[in-house]
Design a protein around this motif. Structure first.
Motif, mmCIF file in Angstrom:
data_model
loop_
_atom_site.group_PDB
_atom_site.id
_atom_site.type_symbol
_atom_site.label_atom_id
_atom_site.label_comp_id
_atom_site.label_asym_id
_atom_site.label_seq_id
_atom_site.Cartn_x
_atom_site.Cartn_y
_atom_site.Cartn_z
ATOM 1 N N TYR A 181 0.844 -1.197 0.000
ATOM 2 C CA TYR A 181 0.000 0.000 0.000
ATOM 3 C C TYR A 181 0.878 1.245 0.000
ATOM 4 O O TYR A 181 2.072 1.189 0.334
ATOM 5 N N ASP A 182 0.292 2.376 -0.356
ATOM 6 C CA ASP A 182 1.056 3.625 -0.386
ATOM 7 C C ASP A 182 1.216 4.240 1.003
ATOM 8 O O ASP A 182 1.821 5.303 1.165
ATOM 9 N N GLY A 183 0.691 3.584 2.013
ATOM 10 C CA GLY A 183 0.833 3.979 3.409
ATOM 11 C C GLY A 183 0.490 2.789 4.270
ATOM 12 O O GLY A 183 0.199 1.702 3.749
ATOM 13 N N PRO A 185 -1.429 -0.031 5.838
ATOM 14 C CA PRO A 185 -2.726 -0.573 5.409
ATOM 15 C C PRO A 185 -3.867 -0.271 6.369
ATOM 16 O O PRO A 185 -5.025 -0.171 5.949
ATOM 17 N N ARG A 187 -4.290 2.465 7.978
ATOM 18 C CA ARG A 187 -4.641 3.885 7.977
ATOM 19 C C ARG A 187 -5.697 4.175 6.922
ATOM 20 O O ARG A 187 -5.540 3.798 5.758
ATOM 21 N N SER A 190 -5.306 4.743 2.756
ATOM 22 C CA SER A 190 -4.180 4.063 2.114
ATOM 23 C C SER A 190 -4.701 3.219 0.957
ATOM 24 O O SER A 190 -5.725 2.536 1.078
ATOM 25 N N LYS A 191 -3.993 3.268 -0.164
ATOM 26 C CA LYS A 191 -4.447 2.578 -1.369
ATOM 27 C C LYS A 191 -3.478 1.473 -1.774
ATOM 28 O O LYS A 191 -2.262 1.627 -1.652
ATOM 29 N N ARG A 192 -4.061 0.385 -2.255
ATOM 30 C CA ARG A 192 -3.251 -0.710 -2.772
ATOM 31 C C ARG A 192 -2.501 -0.268 -4.017
ATOM 32 O O ARG A 192 -3.041 0.430 -4.871
ATOM 33 N N VAL A 205 6.278 6.124 -0.938
ATOM 34 C CA VAL A 205 5.544 5.045 -0.286
ATOM 35 C C VAL A 205 6.104 4.818 1.115
ATOM 36 O O VAL A 205 7.323 4.692 1.291
ATOM 37 N N GLU A 206 5.235 4.783 2.127
ATOM 38 C CA GLU A 206 5.659 4.502 3.497
ATOM 39 C C GLU A 206 5.673 2.995 3.704
ATOM 40 O O GLU A 206 4.672 2.314 3.499
#
Length: 370
Positions: A181-183, A185, A187, A190-192, A205-206
């Motif tokens: 995910y871009d953050g 999961p 939170r 957050s997007k896949r 990306v975190e």
């Protein structure tokens, strides 16, 4: 053509499953999860694919019999847990796959098995023969005899190196997270990330580490494993273990890392990713230029210092005058033998010490520029 066809069309796959995907709330092996994984892989195997399963879980499988609540930190206790758990884990796999008349074979690897030339070839030959015999190899780090750090790095990296070892078409990394995910999961918002085609796709990306009480990996290690695999031309998918059937069917789940390198057994790729330097050779500026610009071998004349203790055939880092590694290679001399040879030409050494000394410190075929 769908990008997922690289998975559905793969003739040979390496599938890695983490400890957290095989264990229950008590920390021991969850046989329901293990059987579900075996059912999915057996179905794909019986469809004609060759599968190598890299499975964590030996230490986790040994926790309950030893009355341990979490993965121990002490090396000897980790080894004891692995010793108890490895047999139990393989027995569970043997039974689960046996229901489908699929034969499994255990392959335990140590770091030396993918760093030393002879061991590397032996490991590759064993895996190839098992696959030819339609046996599914189950690979794990040989935790019981590890002498320093118990982990290979982690089994994600091991799986990527096994994919390279057997020239796999695809690598599937299974854990308890369904995708990258871009953050975080957990939170909201957050997007896949469904597709990664290169490092630029991961900017911003975190990425966190392992949140498991029994596992050692995390998304960071999976991204690193994907990088190793894709540089070798191996497509890689990261997803959750309970999504293994949809992944193998080509569904849009998880995160697909597309290949950026060329398929094939590149020795230089192996040297870069599979080896850990046992020492350092310090070289002058002329040697740096010769190695990096003219693709030459490293000769004794260009070496000005030796650091560490290593043997003939060990991987070592080659460092420039600033101490920064510029190359890694398999050395032809041990650290004890090298000092009297430094700064001398091979012809001079051959005349003084014998013809066997008219050889490179590292041959260019056994050298990779970093």
């Amino acid at each position: 053509m769908s990008s997922r066809s690289v998975i559905t069309g793969a003739r040979r796959l390496v599938v890695k499953v983490g400890s957290s995907s095989l264990t229950g709330v008590d920390g021991g092996i969850d046989h329901g999860r293990l059987v579900a994984l075996a059912n999915a892989l057996a179905h794909h195997h019986l469809g004609g694919a060759q599968i190598v399963l890299v499975s964590s879980g030996a230490i986790a499988a040994g926790l309950h019999p030893l009355s341990l609540r979490t993965r121990p930190h002490e090396l000897a206790l980790q080894q004891a847990a692995a010793s108890v758990g490895q047999g139990a884990l393989l027995a569970s796999y043997t039974q689960a796959f046996g229901r489908h008349d699929v034969t499994v074979g255990q392959v335990l690897l140590t770091a030396d098995d993918v760093t030393r030339r002879s061991h590397y070839a032996n490991a590759r030959n064993t895996l190839e023969r098992l696959l030819e015999l339609r046996v599914m190899p189950i690979v794990n780090e040989n935790d019981t005899v590890a002498t320093s750090e118990i982990r290979f790095g982690d089994n994600d990296r091991l799986a990527a190196l096994v994919a390279h070892l057997v020239d796999a078409d695809a690598l599937v990394l299974l854990s308890d997270v369904d995708a990258l995910y871009d953050g975080p999961p957990s939170r909201p918002g957050s997007k896949r990330i469904p597709l990664v085609t290169g490092p630029a796709d991961l900017e911003g990306v975190e990425i966190g580490g392992s949140g498991s009480l029994v596992g050692t990996g995390g998304m960071t290690t999976k991204i690193e494993a994907a990088r190793i695999a894709t540089e070798a031309g191996v497509a890689t998918v990261v997803t959750a273990a309970d999504l293994v059937r949809p992944v193998l069917a080509g569904d849009d789940v998880g995160t697909l890392f597309t290949p950026v390198g060329v398929r094939g057994r590149s020795r230089r790729l192996w040297l870069r990713h599979a080896t850990t330097a046992r020492g350092r050779l310090l070289v002058d500026a002329g040697a740096v230029a010769a190695l990096t610009q003219r693709n030459t071998s490293l000769l004794p004349a260009g070496v000005v210092g030796v650091e560490g203790s290593f043997l003939d055939g060990d991987p070592v880092d080659v460092c420039g005058p600033d101490g920064v590694p510029v190359a890694r290679g398999l050395v032809n001399y041990g650290s004890a033998e090298l000092p009297p040879l430094l700064g001398r030409s091979t012809k001079e050494l051959a005349a003084a010490l014998g013809p066997e000394y008219e050889r490179e410190v590292i041959h260019r075929d056994h050298l990779v520029i970093l």
